[in-house]
Design an enzyme around this catalytic site. Structure first.
Site, PDB file in Angstrom:
ATOM      1  N   ASN A  98      52.459  16.217  31.361  1.00 59.82           N
ATOM      2  CA  ASN A  98      51.335  16.829  32.080  1.00 59.82           C
ATOM      3  C   ASN A  98      51.542  16.806  33.598  1.00 59.82           C
ATOM      4  O   ASN A  98      51.291  17.799  34.274  1.00 59.82           O
ATOM      5  CB  ASN A  98      50.027  16.142  31.704  1.00 59.82           C
ATOM      6  CG  ASN A  98      49.685  16.323  30.240  1.00 59.82           C
ATOM      7  OD1 ASN A  98      50.350  17.101  29.549  1.00 59.82           O
ATOM      8  ND2 ASN A  98      48.689  15.611  29.747  1.00 59.82           N
ATOM      9  N   THR A 143      38.957  60.700  56.694  1.00 56.85           N
ATOM     10  CA  THR A 143      37.942  59.879  56.039  1.00 56.85           C
ATOM     11  C   THR A 143      37.426  60.750  54.900  1.00 56.85           C
ATOM     12  O   THR A 143      37.412  61.977  55.014  1.00 56.85           O
ATOM     13  CB  THR A 143      36.772  59.501  56.979  1.00 56.85           C
ATOM     14  OG1 THR A 143      36.108  60.703  57.378  1.00 56.85           O
ATOM     15  CG2 THR A 143      37.249  58.764  58.223  1.00 56.85           C
ATOM     16  N   HIS A 144      37.053  60.121  53.809  1.00 49.45           N
ATOM     17  CA  HIS A 144      36.633  60.861  52.600  1.00 49.45           C
ATOM     18  C   HIS A 144      37.723  61.835  52.157  1.00 49.45           C
ATOM     19  O   HIS A 144      37.426  62.837  51.509  1.00 49.45           O
ATOM     20  CB  HIS A 144      35.326  61.629  52.841  1.00 49.45           C
ATOM     21  CG  HIS A 144      34.244  60.799  53.449  1.00 49.45           C
ATOM     22  ND1 HIS A 144      33.311  60.128  52.712  1.00 49.45           N
ATOM     23  CD2 HIS A 144      33.975  60.498  54.751  1.00 49.45           C
ATOM     24  CE1 HIS A 144      32.493  59.466  53.523  1.00 49.45           C
ATOM     25  NE2 HIS A 144      32.890  59.662  54.761  1.00 49.45           N
ATOM     26  N   SER A 265      62.237  66.483  36.847  1.00 43.18           N
ATOM     27  CA  SER A 265      61.476  66.570  35.610  1.00 43.18           C
ATOM     28  C   SER A 265      62.430  67.014  34.509  1.00 43.18           C
ATOM     29  O   SER A 265      63.394  67.733  34.768  1.00 43.18           O
ATOM     30  CB  SER A 265      60.358  67.601  35.784  1.00 43.18           C
ATOM     31  OG  SER A 265      59.986  68.129  34.528  1.00 43.18           O
ATOM     32  N   LYS A 271      61.007  70.420  40.016  1.00 42.85           N
ATOM     33  CA  LYS A 271      60.207  69.245  40.368  1.00 42.85           C
ATOM     34  C   LYS A 271      61.019  68.135  41.010  1.00 42.85           C
ATOM     35  O   LYS A 271      62.185  67.912  40.706  1.00 42.85           O
ATOM     36  CB  LYS A 271      59.537  68.648  39.108  1.00 42.85           C
ATOM     37  CG  LYS A 271      58.408  69.470  38.557  1.00 42.85           C
ATOM     38  CD  LYS A 271      57.061  69.299  39.259  1.00 42.85           C
ATOM     39  CE  LYS A 271      56.525  67.901  39.257  1.00 42.85           C
ATOM     40  NZ  LYS A 271      55.861  67.547  38.015  1.00 42.85           N
ATOM     41  N   ASN A 273      59.868  64.237  41.659  1.00 42.46           N
ATOM     42  CA  ASN A 273      58.739  63.318  41.481  1.00 42.46           C
ATOM     43  C   ASN A 273      58.947  62.017  42.254  1.00 42.46           C
ATOM     44  O   ASN A 273      60.028  61.433  42.187  1.00 42.46           O
ATOM     45  CB  ASN A 273      58.557  63.005  39.998  1.00 42.46           C
ATOM     46  CG  ASN A 273      58.234  64.248  39.187  1.00 42.46           C
ATOM     47  OD1 ASN A 273      57.599  65.173  39.692  1.00 42.46           O
ATOM     48  ND2 ASN A 273      58.682  64.276  37.952  1.00 42.46           N
ATOM     49  N   GLU A 278      55.112  55.958  42.839  1.00 39.80           N
ATOM     50  CA  GLU A 278      54.105  55.928  41.770  1.00 39.80           C
ATOM     51  C   GLU A 278      54.113  54.585  41.056  1.00 39.80           C
ATOM     52  O   GLU A 278      53.071  54.037  40.705  1.00 39.80           O
ATOM     53  CB  GLU A 278      54.372  57.040  40.754  1.00 39.80           C
ATOM     54  CG  GLU A 278      54.151  58.440  41.295  1.00 39.80           C
ATOM     55  CD  GLU A 278      54.672  59.470  40.307  1.00 39.80           C
ATOM     56  OE1 GLU A 278      53.931  59.808  39.370  1.00 39.80           O
ATOM     57  OE2 GLU A 278      55.829  59.924  40.464  1.00 39.80           O
TER      58      GLU A 278
HETATM   59  N1  ARG Z   1      54.711  23.099  27.848  1.00 38.28           N
HETATM   60  C1  ARG Z   1      53.583  22.454  28.430  1.00 38.28           C
HETATM   61  C2  ARG Z   1      52.902  23.396  29.428  1.00 38.28           C
HETATM   62  O1  ARG Z   1      53.494  24.320  29.778  1.00 38.28           O
HETATM   63  C3  ARG Z   1      54.004  21.221  29.142  1.00 38.28           C
HETATM   64  C4  ARG Z   1      52.947  20.179  29.173  1.00 38.28           C
HETATM   65  C5  ARG Z   1      52.649  19.813  27.789  1.00 38.28           C
HETATM   66  N2  ARG Z   1      51.911  18.631  27.663  1.00 38.28           N
HETATM   67  C6  ARG Z   1      51.428  18.291  26.489  1.00 38.28           C
HETATM   68  N3  ARG Z   1      50.819  17.178  26.411  1.00 38.28           N
HETATM   69  N4  ARG Z   1      51.592  19.020  25.422  1.00 38.28           N
HETATM   70  O2  ARG Z   1      51.787  23.207  29.846  1.00 38.28           O
END
Ligand code: ARG
Length: 450
Positions: A98, A143-144, A265, A271, A273, A278
């Site tokens: 985490n 404008t517009h 085209s 044409k 383009n 775009e």
């Molecule tokens: N692959 C997870 C993500 O992208 C990584 C963290 C995962 N943590 C866990 N406790 N499963 O968020």
């Protein structure tokens, strides 16, 4: 795990691009563990050379990815243990995926923000170069989408330079908030070992460690800020592209794309383009979509980490890839344009574009503006009825509308006089535009080396 569920939850297919940052974070974490007395010097050396070996395999495209290991973090850690031996198992001490993914994304974003700034600077430099080339060239301002008053082409081009400057500021601001260390937050409550997070922050070039471990692992607002700044930049790029595609029509005829930035085209041989422009306009759609996607993923998530957050990556990567593609293609596209300055000048003086100047002329002779506006409205109606532009009317004809009109009126109604009158700061008079150009050059800084 059920094979379908395994494939469904895997992120390896897309998070593998974070590998350089994952390794950089692991190196720093190993050094932090050493400082905390959790590794010996020999163990640290073994981990760092193992990480070097993994780095080499990844850089050379011979890393044995394992699909069954969910993500890039687990893949790298498993391979490290294979190459360095059981000491590899010590690396994840006090760390969670985490805080690891939160770190990897911040390191990645820091690098990307550097490219984006250089890319934006290149677009600005291209606009400035075209503005300089056409410093005195007038065009109709709208404008517009109706012809309004003459402006300088350089003034129009410089408008985008200033928009892009604000985009750069937004990305810089994002970089500032991105630069906070999440590592050491562990799963959510903070590492249970005496990690010196201030030293770790310095080691990784962060301003400071996060002040709250729950926040550190669960927020993604730095990514959302990036996606928002990217969406706004996309809006600006899209408007530039919209102007150019409009100007390239036969109806406008203000600009021609070189063949290198246009296509033919498949059915209509005549044409040409403006596809590149775009698609610059079209790609803005995904920049908006990615912002909306991540905002929606994060909304309503209880603290702290939830697997939903794994969905942040594809949106982020897609916006990064889209931005980099836009920023690469726009400067050469701008460089290849041919501006039809004669046609622009002609259009700038047509359709009573200096009617405001006639009203301003009457104001200078002492008439309140509202009355002057009224009188000039009558002059224009007369002109339309008789198919005559203001400049084609005789002095006597004009004096029929107001005795304040004198022999100097015709010089006040030319495109050049109209431009010159607008000499306020930020106006379209040539001298004001020259000052804005100097200011823009100053803001943008020296040409980036790419
Ligand atoms: N692959 C997870 C993500 O992208 C990584 C963290 C995962 N943590 C866990 N406790 N499963 O968020």
């Amino acid at each position: 795990m059920d094979p379908g569920a395994e494939a469904f939850t895997a992120s390896l297919g897309f998070d593998r691009r974070l590998w350089p940052h994952d390794i950089e974070g692991s190196r720093a974490w190993a050094r932090a563990l050493r400082r905390a007395g959790l590794l010996t010097d020999a163990e640290l050396t073994a981990l760092l050379s193992g990480l070097d070996a993994v780095h080499a395999e990844l850089a050379e495209g011979r890393f044995p990815f394992r699909r069954e290991l969910e993500d890039i973090h687990l893949n790298i850690e498993r391979r490290l243990t294979e190459l360095a031996g059981p000491v590899g198992g010590k690396l994840h001490t006090g760390r969670s995926r985490n805080d690891q993914i939160a770190l990897d994304e911040r390191l990645y974003l820091r690098e990307i923000l550097g490219h984006v700034d250089a890319g934006l600077q290149a677009v600005q430099a291209a606009l400035i170069a075209r503005a300089e080339e056409h410093l005195g060239a007038p065009m109709p301002g709208y404008t517009h989408l109706q012809r309004a008053q003459p402006v300088l082409l350089a003034h129009h081009l410089l408008a985008y330079v200033f928009m892009l400057q604000r985009d750069r500021e937004r990305f810089r601001d994002c970089a500032r908030r991105n630069n906070m260390l999440p590592l050491g937050a562990a799963a959510l409550a903070g590492a249970a070992f005496a990690i010196d997070r201030e030293a770790l922050a310095r080691d990784l070039g962060f301003t400071a460690p996060s002040a709250n471990s729950l926040d550190a692992v669960s927020d993604r607002d730095h990514l959302i800020e990036f996606l928002a700044a990217a969406a706004i930049l996309g809006m600006h790029a899209s408007r530039l592209a919209a102007d150019l595609t409009l100007w390239a029509t036969s109806e406008f005829g203000f600009v021609e794309f070189s063949d290198a930035f246009a296509t033919g085209s498949s059915i209509m041989p005549q044409k040409k383009n403006p596809d590149v422009a775009e698609l610059v306009r079209g790609k803005t759609g995904r920049l908006y979509g990615n912002l909306t996607a991540l905002l929606t993923v994060m909304k309503g998530l209880p603290l702290t980490y939830n697997s939903d957050m794994q969905e942040d990556k594809e949106a982020l990567f897609d916006s990064v890839d889209t931005l980099e593609a836009l920023l690469r293609v726009i400067p050469p596209m701008l460089g290849s344009l041919t501006f039809r300055v004669e046609r622009m000048r002609e259009a700038a003086g047509a359709n009573y574009s200096t009617a405001t100047d006639l009203a301003d002329y009457l104001v200078r002779k002492g008439l309140p503006f509202r009355e002057a506006h009224e009188i000039v409205g009558r002059v224009v109606r007369h002109g339309i009825a008789n198919k005559r532009e203001l400049g084609d009317m005789t002095l006597e004809e004009l004096r029929g509308f107001s005795p304040l009109i004198g022999a100097d009126v015709h010089t006040a109604l030319t495109v050049d006089a109209s431009l010159a009158a607008r000499a306020v700061t930020g106006g379209t008079a040539p001298e004001a535009v020259a000052r804005a150009l100097a200011a823009a050059r100053q803001l943008v800084g020296p040409e980036p080396r790419r």
